[in-house]
Structure formats: structure tokens, C-alpha cells
Design a protein around this motif. Structure first.
Motif, PDB file in Angstrom:
ATOM      1  N   VAL A 122      -3.454 -37.386 -55.524  1.00 46.85           N
ATOM      2  CA  VAL A 122      -3.325 -38.765 -56.200  1.00 46.85           C
ATOM      3  C   VAL A 122      -4.954 -39.096 -56.831  1.00 46.85           C
ATOM      4  CG1 VAL A 122      -1.348 -39.422 -55.460  1.00 46.85           C
ATOM      5  CG2 VAL A 122      -3.224 -40.304 -54.507  1.00 46.85           C
ATOM      6  N   ARG A 123      -4.944 -39.717 -58.024  1.00 44.33           N
ATOM      7  CA  ARG A 123      -6.181 -39.903 -58.780  1.00 44.33           C
ATOM      8  C   ARG A 123      -6.270 -41.509 -59.032  1.00 44.33           C
ATOM      9  NH1 ARG A 123      -4.239 -35.872 -62.076  1.00 44.33           N
ATOM     10  NH2 ARG A 123      -4.565 -37.151 -64.054  1.00 44.33           N
ATOM     11  N   PRO A 124      -6.699 -42.072 -58.126  1.00 42.26           N
ATOM     12  CA  PRO A 124      -6.744 -43.464 -58.405  1.00 42.26           C
ATOM     13  C   PRO A 124      -8.071 -43.926 -58.937  1.00 42.26           C
ATOM     14  CG  PRO A 124      -7.371 -43.181 -56.160  1.00 42.26           C
ATOM     15  CD  PRO A 124      -6.934 -42.113 -56.624  1.00 42.26           C
ATOM     16  N   GLY A 125      -8.104 -44.679 -59.962  1.00 43.61           N
ATOM     17  CA  GLY A 125      -9.286 -45.292 -60.658  1.00 43.61           C
ATOM     18  C   GLY A 125      -9.345 -46.807 -60.638  1.00 43.61           C
ATOM     19  N   ILE A 126      -8.671 -47.389 -61.490  1.00 37.81           N
ATOM     20  CA  ILE A 126      -9.040 -48.882 -61.686  1.00 37.81           C
ATOM     21  C   ILE A 126      -8.498 -49.639 -60.480  1.00 37.81           C
ATOM     22  CG2 ILE A 126      -6.960 -49.491 -62.903  1.00 37.81           C
ATOM     23  CD1 ILE A 126     -10.125 -50.964 -64.005  1.00 37.81           C
ATOM     24  N   MET A 127      -7.374 -49.336 -59.848  1.00 37.60           N
ATOM     25  CA  MET A 127      -6.810 -49.973 -58.575  1.00 37.60           C
ATOM     26  C   MET A 127      -8.032 -50.103 -57.489  1.00 37.60           C
ATOM     27  SD  MET A 127      -4.114 -47.674 -56.818  1.00 37.60           S
ATOM     28  CE  MET A 127      -3.841 -48.793 -55.660  1.00 37.60           C
ATOM     29  N   LEU A 128      -8.901 -48.851 -57.457  1.00 42.54           N
ATOM     30  CA  LEU A 128     -10.031 -49.075 -56.467  1.00 42.54           C
ATOM     31  C   LEU A 128     -10.916 -49.982 -56.688  1.00 42.54           C
ATOM     32  CD1 LEU A 128     -10.931 -45.273 -56.535  1.00 42.54           C
ATOM     33  CD2 LEU A 128      -9.665 -46.239 -54.645  1.00 42.54           C
TER      34      LEU A 128
ATOM     35  N   PRO B 191      -1.482 -26.609 -55.448  1.00 45.07           N
ATOM     36  CA  PRO B 191      -1.697 -28.126 -55.787  1.00 45.07           C
ATOM     37  C   PRO B 191      -1.436 -28.610 -57.064  1.00 45.07           C
ATOM     38  CG  PRO B 191      -3.425 -26.893 -54.395  1.00 45.07           C
ATOM     39  CD  PRO B 191      -2.870 -26.025 -55.310  1.00 45.07           C
ATOM     40  N   ARG B 192      -0.915 -29.906 -56.939  1.00 44.61           N
ATOM     41  CA  ARG B 192      -0.593 -30.372 -58.135  1.00 44.61           C
ATOM     42  C   ARG B 192      -1.137 -31.984 -58.244  1.00 44.61           C
ATOM     43  NH1 ARG B 192       5.742 -29.143 -59.730  1.00 44.61           N
ATOM     44  NH2 ARG B 192       5.850 -29.603 -57.477  1.00 44.61           N
ATOM     45  N   SER B 193      -1.349 -32.554 -59.579  1.00 41.27           N
ATOM     46  CA  SER B 193      -1.910 -33.819 -59.471  1.00 41.27           C
ATOM     47  C   SER B 193      -1.357 -34.212 -60.553  1.00 41.27           C
ATOM     48  CB  SER B 193      -3.376 -33.818 -59.361  1.00 41.27           C
ATOM     49  OG  SER B 193      -3.796 -35.234 -59.462  1.00 41.27           O
ATOM     50  N   ALA B 194      -0.876 -35.649 -60.526  1.00 40.30           N
ATOM     51  CA  ALA B 194      -0.223 -36.263 -61.793  1.00 40.30           C
ATOM     52  C   ALA B 194      -0.812 -37.766 -61.817  1.00 40.30           C
ATOM     53  CB  ALA B 194       1.106 -36.076 -62.007  1.00 40.30           C
ATOM     54  N   ALA B 195      -0.642 -38.602 -60.409  1.00 36.59           N
ATOM     55  CA  ALA B 195      -0.504 -39.773 -60.487  1.00 36.59           C
ATOM     56  C   ALA B 195      -1.745 -40.454 -60.665  1.00 36.59           C
ATOM     57  CB  ALA B 195       0.152 -40.347 -59.131  1.00 36.59           C
ATOM     58  N   ASN B 196      -1.752 -41.347 -61.555  1.00 38.57           N
ATOM     59  CA  ASN B 196      -2.978 -42.402 -61.709  1.00 38.57           C
ATOM     60  C   ASN B 196      -2.701 -43.745 -60.926  1.00 38.57           C
ATOM     61  OD1 ASN B 196      -1.119 -43.563 -63.338  1.00 38.57           O
ATOM     62  ND2 ASN B 196      -2.351 -43.322 -65.215  1.00 38.57           N
ATOM     63  N   SER B 197      -3.584 -44.467 -61.127  1.00 37.76           N
ATOM     64  CA  SER B 197      -3.423 -46.015 -60.484  1.00 37.76           C
ATOM     65  C   SER B 197      -1.858 -46.508 -60.492  1.00 37.76           C
ATOM     66  CB  SER B 197      -4.496 -46.808 -60.648  1.00 37.76           C
ATOM     67  OG  SER B 197      -5.632 -46.360 -60.264  1.00 37.76           O
ATOM     68  N   ALA B 198      -1.238 -46.483 -61.650  1.00 40.85           N
ATOM     69  CA  ALA B 198      -0.152 -47.163 -61.956  1.00 40.85           C
ATOM     70  C   ALA B 198       0.867 -46.209 -61.333  1.00 40.85           C
ATOM     71  CB  ALA B 198       0.018 -47.197 -63.282  1.00 40.85           C
ATOM     72  N   ALA B 199       0.795 -44.876 -61.570  1.00 39.06           N
ATOM     73  CA  ALA B 199       1.879 -44.210 -60.835  1.00 39.06           C
ATOM     74  C   ALA B 199       1.692 -44.046 -59.298  1.00 39.06           C
ATOM     75  CB  ALA B 199       1.844 -42.660 -61.424  1.00 39.06           C
TER      76      ALA B 199
END
Length: 344
Positions: A202-208, A182-190
């Protein structure tokens, strides 16, 4: 007791999570709730985000607090373990550790007993944490079956057209395509603007939390709803004469006879001290500008645009109708800093 209040809208939080799901329907969601869920309250946010597939926090202590609160989902510790005790705690509590530095490899190699799940972090251009991408095969072979994920972090995702983003994702893919992990790269903007980076997690932060992760784009334009409202009462209204100074440093000079309101909040409550005169607040739905410097526990505002204002009125410093991003821009900072400063 301080008179400033933070209100957290959990319905807005779940709405924003649904926006993540719509933007990345084929990926699992690891909700980033570090720094007390960006000031929103880590435990209540985790308990509200029942549809998230996992959570990411910065430290072992945060992960342990989530487990103590009976949060059973995957929890990724972004900073990893700093010593053998933390590594052992991660194994006992089924926490997933990021491993990004040679010192953590030493902890891994010296550990006796069951290992926690590990995610290898690669430095593809952020130059903060992570192993060089050229070591991917060597590290994956060294750590063996304990490696359950591969990750990276963007430096310039808030500018989707920045060529650094494509350089980073190319480096990550080139290093990891050969491995069935498994791979992970995307933050909120991505998540919002670079679908080719979504991968498995995916790893959402500020958009949450309803704030925009993109430069010069509002959260509202992205169909995000602000989760936090910061409010305080209007505690005084005083009529000031033309030419009179208001506040520390006598920086603000009244241009005419005018009402000045005093609001019971200041930098001691997390409001940005460097917010200048002209920064808006909302009183009864009407924007009123700051007049003078921010004090420790008070703000002074020009009430000429809201003649109906009265002592006791509710004042919104940011929230649904006044974005935290706008206040951050006025204060010369970013929404992340303002939200994280709140004692939710």
C-alpha cells in the motif's frame, strides 16, 4: 528571518503510520514522502518512519538524497528515469524505478550493465501515466526478471462509492492476476475504504500527515493526528471604529467599534492568499476570524471573540485543534496544496 514557524509532531506521524498498519495488516507499507514529505521535511520524516517497509518519491533527485542520508529501505521513484544518466544512477544506488512510458522502454533497451529494479505502471483509468492494461503480458515478457512489481493509481479514491474505482481495480486485476509479481494500488483513501485493493504493497500519502483523504470526512473522524502545526505571533492589536476599512482593497468594513489583531504571517510564508474573511485562526484556544485580505507577510483578524488576546500571543493557523482541511476548504483548495507549500 520569518516569524512564522512550522512544528512537526513525529509522534503523530508514527501514530498515523500505525493506523495504516491496522487498516492493511497483510500488506507492506510504502510511505509516500514526495514533495518534501508533503511539506513536512523528507529526511526527518523518512528517519522517523522506521516501521515503514519502503518509501515512494517523485524524482531521482529525491531518491538520491535519501540514499545520501543512509536510508537503506526500498525507494520507488514514481516518475521513473527521464534519461540514461538517471537510469544509471538508479542502478548504482539501488533505487526502484516506475516505468510507465515508451521512452523509458527505450532507455531500458539501450542500457548496458546492471539494471535497477523496475515496477510497471498501468493506466487503468486515471489517464495520466501508465501503459495500457492490454500490454501487460507483452511488457512483462520484454522486461523479464527486472520487473519486480506492478502498479496503478486511482482517480476517484476520495469517493469510495464512485463506480470508476471498481472499473479501475477490475481492469488492473484482469491484466495482472496471471503474474506472480507484487502489486500495488491503494493510496490513503483506498487503504481506509477499499480493502480489496491492498494487494502486496500500500502507498499511504496524505493520511500519514494527519489529513483526511476522503471527501467530507475529517482526519479526526479517521483517528488521524495532524503532524504539522503552523504558528505565528500576534504583533499588534488596534482598536478600529465602526465603518473603518481594514486591509488591501478596503474589503472588510468594521461592523462596530472593535479590536483588530495583526499576525506575522502571510502568503509569502505559504498561507493561502485566497483565504477569505471569516477563515478561523486559534488564539489561546479561541477561534478568531480573518478580517480582510491576506497580505504577503501579515493577516488581520477580528479579536472580539478573544478579548484577552495580547501582543506576543501564539496564533495557530492550523494544527491539532484547527484542521488544515478546514482552512483549505475555506480557501477553495485542498489540504495537500497547503501542506506542500510549507518550507519545513
Amino acid at each position: 528571518m520569518r516569524r512564522a514557524r512550522v512544528h512537526i509532531d513525529l509522534a503523530a506521524l508514527t501514530h498515523n503510520l500505525n493506523q495504516v498498519r491496522q487498516a492493511s495488516p497483510n500488506s507492506k507499507i510504502m510511505a509516500v514522502i514526495k514533495a518534501n514529505a508533503y511539506g513536512h521535511g523528507m529526511l526527518k520524516v523518512a528517519q522517523a518512519l522506521t516501521d515503514a517497509d519502503g518509501f515512494a518519491v517523485a524524482t531521482i533527485g529525491e531518491g538520491l538524497a535519501l540514499r545520501k542520508a543512509d536510508i537503506s529501505k526500498t525507494i520507488l521513484i514514481l516518475q521513473g528515469a527521464s534519461n540514461a544518466q538517471e537510469y544509471q544512477q538508479a542502478a548504482e544506488q539501488r533505487l526502484t524505478l516506475s516505468i510507465h512510458h515508451n521512452s523509458q522502454l527505450s532507455i531500458f533497451n539501450q542500457h548496458k550493465g546492471e539494471h535497477p529494479s523496475l515496477w510497471l505502471k498501468f493506466d487503468t483509468g486515471m489517464h495520466r501515466l501508465g501503459f495500457p492494461v492490454g500490454q501487460a503480458e507483452e511488457l512483462i515478457n520484454e522486461l523479464g526478471e527486472k520487473v519486480n512489481g506492478l502498479m496503478m493509481h486511482f482517480a476517484c479514491a476520495d469517493e469510495p462509492e464512485n463506480p470508476a474505482n471498481q472499473q479501475q481495480i477490475h481492469a488492473f486485476q484482469q491484466a495482472t492476476d496471471a503474474f506472480n509479481l507484487p502489486r500495488s494500488a491503494a493510496n490513503s483513501a483506498a487503504i481506509l475504504k477499499m480493502p480489496q485493493t491492498h494487494f502486496d504493497w500500500v502507498r499511504p500519502g496524505i493520511m500519514l500527515y494527519g489529513a483526511s483523504p476522503l471527501l467530507n470526512v475529517t482526519g479526526q473522524a479517521l483517528n488521524l493526528k495532524p503532524v504539522m502545526t503552523l504558528a505565528a505571533p500576534l504583533i499588534a492589536i488596534n482598536l478600529r471604529k465602526k465603518g473603518e476599512a481594514v486591509g488591501y482593497g478596503a474589503d472588510y468594513i468594521c461592523p462596530e467599534d472593535m479590536p483588530i489583531g495583526v499576525i506575522a504571517i502571510g502568503y509569502g510564508d505559504g498561507y493561502p492568499r485566497h483565504a477569505p474573511s471569516g477563515t478561523p485562526v486559534l488564539i489561546n484556544g479561541v477561534e478568531c476570524p480573518l478580517a480582510g485580505r491576506v497580505s504577503m507577510d501579515m493577516l488581520t483578524v477580528d479579536l472580539r471573540s478573544c478579548p484577552s488576546a495580547k501582543v506576543g500571543d501564539h496564533v495557530a493557523l492550523w494544527g491539532k485543534d484547527l484542521s488544515v482541511g478546514r482552512i483549505a476548504e475555506m480557501a477553495g483548495t485542498i489540504s495537500y496544496e497547503l501542506l506542500c507549500a510549507m518550507p519545513a
